[in-house]
Design a protein around this motif. Structure first.
Motif, PDB file in Angstrom:
ATOM      1  N   GLY A 119       0.807  -1.216   0.000  1.00  0.00           N
ATOM      2  CA  GLY A 119       0.000   0.000   0.000  1.00  0.00           C
ATOM      3  C   GLY A 119       0.838   1.264   0.000  1.00  0.00           C
ATOM      4  N   ARG A 120       2.170   1.117   0.129  1.00  0.00           N
ATOM      5  CA  ARG A 120       3.055   2.286   0.083  1.00  0.00           C
ATOM      6  C   ARG A 120       3.182   2.758  -1.360  1.00  0.00           C
ATOM      7  NH1 ARG A 120       8.110  -0.117   3.414  1.00  0.00           N
ATOM      8  NH2 ARG A 120       6.910  -1.022   5.092  1.00  0.00           N
ATOM      9  N   ALA A 121       3.315   4.045  -1.521  1.00  0.00           N
ATOM     10  CA  ALA A 121       3.469   4.597  -2.875  1.00  0.00           C
ATOM     11  C   ALA A 121       4.610   5.596  -2.933  1.00  0.00           C
ATOM     12  CB  ALA A 121       2.164   5.236  -3.328  1.00  0.00           C
ATOM     13  N   SER A 122       5.603   5.444  -2.058  1.00  0.00           N
ATOM     14  CA  SER A 122       6.723   6.389  -2.024  1.00  0.00           C
ATOM     15  C   SER A 122       7.914   5.812  -2.783  1.00  0.00           C
ATOM     16  CB  SER A 122       7.111   6.690  -0.575  1.00  0.00           C
ATOM     17  OG  SER A 122       7.447   5.486   0.091  1.00  0.00           O
ATOM     18  N   ALA A 123       7.800   5.772  -4.093  1.00  0.00           N
ATOM     19  CA  ALA A 123       8.853   5.181  -4.918  1.00  0.00           C
ATOM     20  C   ALA A 123      10.137   5.989  -4.827  1.00  0.00           C
ATOM     21  CB  ALA A 123       8.396   5.079  -6.364  1.00  0.00           C
ATOM     22  N   ALA A 124      11.243   5.291  -4.646  1.00  0.00           N
ATOM     23  CA  ALA A 124      12.557   5.933  -4.585  1.00  0.00           C
ATOM     24  C   ALA A 124      13.079   6.137  -6.002  1.00  0.00           C
ATOM     25  CB  ALA A 124      13.520   5.060  -3.788  1.00  0.00           C
ATOM     26  N   ALA A 125      14.203   6.802  -6.095  1.00  0.00           N
ATOM     27  CA  ALA A 125      14.791   7.076  -7.406  1.00  0.00           C
ATOM     28  C   ALA A 125      15.617   5.896  -7.907  1.00  0.00           C
ATOM     29  CB  ALA A 125      15.664   8.324  -7.316  1.00  0.00           C
ATOM     30  N   VAL A 170      16.301  -2.877 -19.625  1.00  0.00           N
ATOM     31  CA  VAL A 170      15.948  -1.656 -18.896  1.00  0.00           C
ATOM     32  C   VAL A 170      17.208  -1.194 -18.183  1.00  0.00           C
ATOM     33  CG1 VAL A 170      14.551  -0.710 -17.017  1.00  0.00           C
ATOM     34  CG2 VAL A 170      13.555  -2.378 -18.601  1.00  0.00           C
ATOM     35  N   VAL A 171      17.546   0.082 -18.336  1.00  0.00           N
ATOM     36  CA  VAL A 171      18.720   0.642 -17.655  1.00  0.00           C
ATOM     37  C   VAL A 171      18.395   0.739 -16.169  1.00  0.00           C
ATOM     38  CG1 VAL A 171      20.248   2.629 -17.464  1.00  0.00           C
ATOM     39  CG2 VAL A 171      19.413   1.909 -19.710  1.00  0.00           C
ATOM     40  N   SER A 172      19.297   0.202 -15.337  1.00  0.00           N
ATOM     41  CA  SER A 172      19.064   0.235 -13.898  1.00  0.00           C
ATOM     42  C   SER A 172      20.298   0.749 -13.175  1.00  0.00           C
ATOM     43  CB  SER A 172      18.683  -1.149 -13.383  1.00  0.00           C
ATOM     44  OG  SER A 172      19.747  -2.046 -13.587  1.00  0.00           O
ATOM     45  N   ASP A 173      20.095   1.138 -11.928  1.00  0.00           N
ATOM     46  CA  ASP A 173      21.190   1.634 -11.095  1.00  0.00           C
ATOM     47  C   ASP A 173      21.970   0.498 -10.444  1.00  0.00           C
ATOM     48  OD1 ASP A 173      20.330   4.388 -11.450  1.00  0.00           O
ATOM     49  OD2 ASP A 173      18.685   3.902 -10.092  1.00  0.00           O
ATOM     50  N   SER A 207      11.921   1.160 -10.614  1.00  0.00           N
ATOM     51  CA  SER A 207      11.612   0.044 -11.508  1.00  0.00           C
ATOM     52  C   SER A 207      12.359  -1.198 -11.043  1.00  0.00           C
ATOM     53  CB  SER A 207      11.990   0.367 -12.959  1.00  0.00           C
ATOM     54  OG  SER A 207      13.399   0.427 -13.110  1.00  0.00           O
ATOM     55  N   VAL A 208      11.813  -2.347 -11.406  1.00  0.00           N
ATOM     56  CA  VAL A 208      12.422  -3.650 -11.137  1.00  0.00           C
ATOM     57  C   VAL A 208      12.274  -4.462 -12.412  1.00  0.00           C
ATOM     58  CG1 VAL A 208      12.473  -5.669  -9.621  1.00  0.00           C
ATOM     59  CG2 VAL A 208      11.607  -3.494  -8.737  1.00  0.00           C
ATOM     60  N   SER A 209      13.379  -5.033 -12.890  1.00  0.00           N
ATOM     61  CA  SER A 209      13.337  -5.753 -14.159  1.00  0.00           C
ATOM     62  C   SER A 209      14.272  -6.950 -14.141  1.00  0.00           C
ATOM     63  CB  SER A 209      13.727  -4.811 -15.301  1.00  0.00           C
ATOM     64  OG  SER A 209      15.033  -4.301 -15.090  1.00  0.00           O
ATOM     65  N   ARG A 210      14.208  -7.735 -15.229  1.00  0.00           N
ATOM     66  CA  ARG A 210      15.123  -8.847 -15.443  1.00  0.00           C
ATOM     67  C   ARG A 210      16.267  -8.357 -16.339  1.00  0.00           C
ATOM     68  NH1 ARG A 210      10.231 -11.210 -14.973  1.00  0.00           N
ATOM     69  NH2 ARG A 210      10.138 -13.246 -13.963  1.00  0.00           N
ATOM     70  N   PRO A 211      17.426  -9.022 -16.306  1.00  0.00           N
ATOM     71  CA  PRO A 211      18.532  -8.609 -17.178  1.00  0.00           C
ATOM     72  C   PRO A 211      18.145  -8.568 -18.661  1.00  0.00           C
ATOM     73  CG  PRO A 211      19.350 -10.093 -15.509  1.00  0.00           C
ATOM     74  CD  PRO A 211      17.846 -10.079 -15.364  1.00  0.00           C
ATOM     75  N   GLY A 212      17.340  -9.484 -19.123  1.00  0.00           N
ATOM     76  CA  GLY A 212      16.956  -9.533 -20.530  1.00  0.00           C
ATOM     77  C   GLY A 212      15.955  -8.479 -20.954  1.00  0.00           C
ATOM     78  N   SER A 238       7.688  -9.199  -5.448  1.00  0.00           N
ATOM     79  CA  SER A 238       7.702  -8.694  -4.071  1.00  0.00           C
ATOM     80  C   SER A 238       8.302  -7.299  -4.002  1.00  0.00           C
ATOM     81  CB  SER A 238       8.479  -9.655  -3.162  1.00  0.00           C
ATOM     82  OG  SER A 238       7.828 -10.910  -3.093  1.00  0.00           O
ATOM     83  N   LEU A 239       9.387  -7.065  -4.743  1.00  0.00           N
ATOM     84  CA  LEU A 239       9.990  -5.731  -4.775  1.00  0.00           C
ATOM     85  C   LEU A 239       9.037  -4.719  -5.420  1.00  0.00           C
ATOM     86  CD1 LEU A 239      13.641  -6.731  -5.708  1.00  0.00           C
ATOM     87  CD2 LEU A 239      12.939  -5.553  -3.604  1.00  0.00           C
ATOM     88  N   GLU A 240       8.387  -5.119  -6.497  1.00  0.00           N
ATOM     89  CA  GLU A 240       7.402  -4.232  -7.137  1.00  0.00           C
ATOM     90  C   GLU A 240       6.247  -3.936  -6.187  1.00  0.00           C
ATOM     91  OE1 GLU A 240       7.854  -5.357 -11.864  1.00  0.00           O
ATOM     92  OE2 GLU A 240       6.545  -6.590 -10.626  1.00  0.00           O
ATOM     93  N   ASN A 241       5.775  -4.971  -5.480  1.00  0.00           N
ATOM     94  CA  ASN A 241       4.644  -4.803  -4.566  1.00  0.00           C
ATOM     95  C   ASN A 241       4.972  -3.901  -3.376  1.00  0.00           C
ATOM     96  OD1 ASN A 241       3.059  -6.405  -6.175  1.00  0.00           O
ATOM     97  ND2 ASN A 241       3.231  -8.233  -4.903  1.00  0.00           N
ATOM     98  N   SER A 242       6.260  -3.733  -3.078  1.00  0.00           N
ATOM     99  CA  SER A 242       6.635  -2.853  -1.971  1.00  0.00           C
ATOM    100  C   SER A 242       6.403  -1.386  -2.326  1.00  0.00           C
ATOM    101  CB  SER A 242       8.104  -3.071  -1.584  1.00  0.00           C
ATOM    102  OG  SER A 242       8.981  -2.476  -2.521  1.00  0.00           O
TER     103      SER A 242
END
Length: 194
Positions: free
Chosen positions: A39-45, A113-116, A105-110, A96-100
């Protein structure tokens, strides 16, 4: 902290169709559950790519494993996972990470998607310890900075859940409960910024 195992109970009730021409029935197929939305909606960068966990050969399969007191591993008859175990754990960790609701963003290597950061993990145990009568989940994880390859943080997550007997349904429920504890700790760890 407890998690709803409704998804597992539904998965446990599914019986696969009989194998054509073999005359034998396919084992029951069990699923693992992701953590529910918070239920949290405070997405980090920050954004993460979650790699498929690695593990020794028995963990690469879709079978439920029993570890005997002497260390021998065997497959438990009558049950199997809905997918290869590493891919199933990766999927439930991503969900689970998305649901938090705490990451950009949360993705797979394939997914390209550019990630930190990249989250890599190893399955050290995901089995029923026959000697102690417990479902054991043990995952090691590292957060790697994309671009530099520097290990930002590393930790081992372990959970043990008692199981009253060693059969496919009981084993699947116990392992799902142990994974829920591990996922809860992993998600909190990733979201803490370590």
């Amino acid at each position: 902290m407890t998690y709803n195992t409704t998804a597992l109970a539904l998965g446990a009730s599914l019986m696969a169709v009989a194998l054509g021409g073999c005359g034998g029935a396919t084992p029951l197929t069990f699923d693992l559950a992701a953590l529910p939305p918070t239920g949290r909606a405070s997405a980090a960068a920050r954004s993460f790519t979650v790699a498929e966990p690695v593990g020794i050969q028995p963990f690469e399969a879709d079978r439920i494993i029993v570890r005997e007191p002497g260390g021998a591993l065997s497959f438990l008859g009558g049950g199997q996972w809905a997918d290869r175990l590493p891919r199933l754990i990766q999927t439930r960790l991503i969900q689970s990470l998305e649901n938090s609701g705490r990451l950009r963003s949360v993705s797979r290597p394939g997914d390209k998607v550019v990630s930190d950061f990249q989250l890599i993990s190893e399955i050290r145990a995901f089995d029923i310890a026959a000697g102690s009568g417990e479902a054991v989940v043990d995952l090691s994880a590292k957060i790697i900075a994309e671009g530099t390859g520097k290990v930002v943080a590393a930790r081992v997550f372990t959970a043990r859940v008692p199981v009253p007997k060693v059969d496919a349904g009981t084993a699947a429920v116990g392992l799902d409960a142990a994974l829920a504890r591990v996922l809860g700790e992993m998600v909190a760890w990733v979201n803490s910024g370590r």
